[in-house]
Write a protein that holds these residues in place. Structure first.
Motif, mmCIF file in Angstrom:
data_model
loop_
_atom_site.group_PDB
_atom_site.id
_atom_site.type_symbol
_atom_site.label_atom_id
_atom_site.label_comp_id
_atom_site.label_asym_id
_atom_site.label_seq_id
_atom_site.Cartn_x
_atom_site.Cartn_y
_atom_site.Cartn_z
ATOM 1 N N THR A 167 0.971 -1.170 0.044
ATOM 2 C CA THR A 167 -0.073 0.028 0.006
ATOM 3 C C THR A 167 0.763 1.289 0.172
ATOM 4 O OG1 THR A 167 -0.144 0.007 2.480
ATOM 5 C CG2 THR A 167 -1.771 -1.239 1.241
ATOM 6 N N GLY A 187 -2.789 -2.034 -2.889
ATOM 7 C CA GLY A 187 -3.528 -0.749 -2.952
ATOM 8 C C GLY A 187 -4.360 -0.386 -1.664
ATOM 9 N N SER A 190 -6.703 3.221 -0.862
ATOM 10 C CA SER A 190 -6.534 3.906 -2.288
ATOM 11 C C SER A 190 -5.558 2.941 -3.089
ATOM 12 C CB SER A 190 -5.848 5.011 -1.882
ATOM 13 O OG SER A 190 -4.755 5.134 -1.335
ATOM 14 N N ASN A 191 -5.668 3.553 -4.621
ATOM 15 C CA ASN A 191 -4.879 2.617 -5.352
ATOM 16 C C ASN A 191 -3.383 2.873 -5.273
ATOM 17 O OD1 ASN A 191 -7.184 1.335 -6.373
ATOM 18 N ND2 ASN A 191 -7.387 3.096 -7.928
ATOM 19 N N GLY A 209 -5.541 -2.802 -6.635
ATOM 20 C CA GLY A 209 -5.924 -1.475 -7.111
ATOM 21 C C GLY A 209 -4.587 -0.461 -7.730
ATOM 22 N N LEU A 210 -4.601 -0.364 -8.638
ATOM 23 C CA LEU A 210 -3.433 0.529 -9.418
ATOM 24 C C LEU A 210 -4.260 1.914 -9.964
ATOM 25 C CD1 LEU A 210 -1.509 -2.042 -11.111
ATOM 26 C CD2 LEU A 210 -0.956 -1.274 -9.108
ATOM 27 N N GLN A 211 -3.303 2.611 -10.057
ATOM 28 C CA GLN A 211 -3.500 3.835 -10.774
ATOM 29 C C GLN A 211 -2.220 4.401 -11.628
ATOM 30 O OE1 GLN A 211 -4.971 6.450 -7.563
ATOM 31 N NE2 GLN A 211 -3.708 7.877 -8.620
#
Length: 211
Positions: A167, A187, A190-191, A209-211
């Motif tokens: 994370t 993630g 949050s991503n 979760g990726l961004q």
């Protein structure tokens, strides 16, 4: 704190308050044990045996060389906040530095190669390649930046609550590729922020979760 000036090939140092050394030339650091361990080599490589500051700070620098894990004596680096800097590499792909730190900051022009035991905050990791494996949870609190590729792995740590999660708010950048893998989630709330014009590979045992 004034440092001791040395020019030796083999060094063992222990002190209750701390070890503070400036070394000139290649050195085999068999052991450095103290409340704080600060060692700076102004020329040459530092081959590392046992470095143990408990929960105190560890700073190891090779201004004109690399930080190398010993293959002849027991090797480990234990500290609260650990800073590893080298003009060449921090560890090697097939001979990584072994850390047990709360907070980790590593910078090696030719690459950063680390195996960490326990949960860790990665404040910064910079190198041609950045390859970090963690037995425990990873909080990426600052940038992980490679000239080429990043490989970050988190594994569950038996006997603890660590599930092997990645994370954090730091950006992971690898122009030729980023590979993140976790036995737990990637993630969290949050991503995870990842940047690469090439390939991004992510594997997790939970939320991804990726961004």
């Amino acid at each position: 704190t004034k440092r001791v000036e040395t020019k030796v090939t083999t060094l063992t140092a222990a002190a209750g308050v701390g070890v503070f050394i400036n070394q000139n030339g290649n050195v085999n650091l068999v052991a450095a044990i103290g409340g704080t361990v600060l060692l700076k080599a102004t020329h040459g490589d530092v081959t590392l045996g046992t470095v143990n500051a408990g929960l105190g700070d560890v700073t190891l620098e090779a201004d004109d060389g690399g930080l190398v894990a010993s293959t002849t004596v027991l090797h480990s680096i234990t500290g609260g906040t650990t800073v590893l800097k080298a003009s060449k590499a921090v560890g090697a792909d097939r001979n990584r530095l072994a850390t047990k730190s709360i907070s980790l900051n590593a910078n090696g022009s030719d690459g950063v190669f680390i195996n960490q035991n326990g949960n860790v905050n990665v404040v910064s990791a910079v190198g041609e390649h950045v390859n970090i494996g963690v037995d425990g949870d990873v909080d990426v609190t600052g940038p992980i930046t490679a000239v080429r590729s990043v490989d970050l792995t988190s594994r569950a740590l038996g006997g603890t609550a660590a599930l092997g999660t990645i994370t954090g708010v730091g950006v992971i950048t690898g122009p030729t590729g980023v590979d993140v893998a976790a036995s737990g989630v990637i993630g969290g709330a949050s991503n995870l922020r990842v940047s690469s014009p090439a390939t991004v590979t992510a594997r997790s045992g939970g939320r991804l979760g990726l961004q």
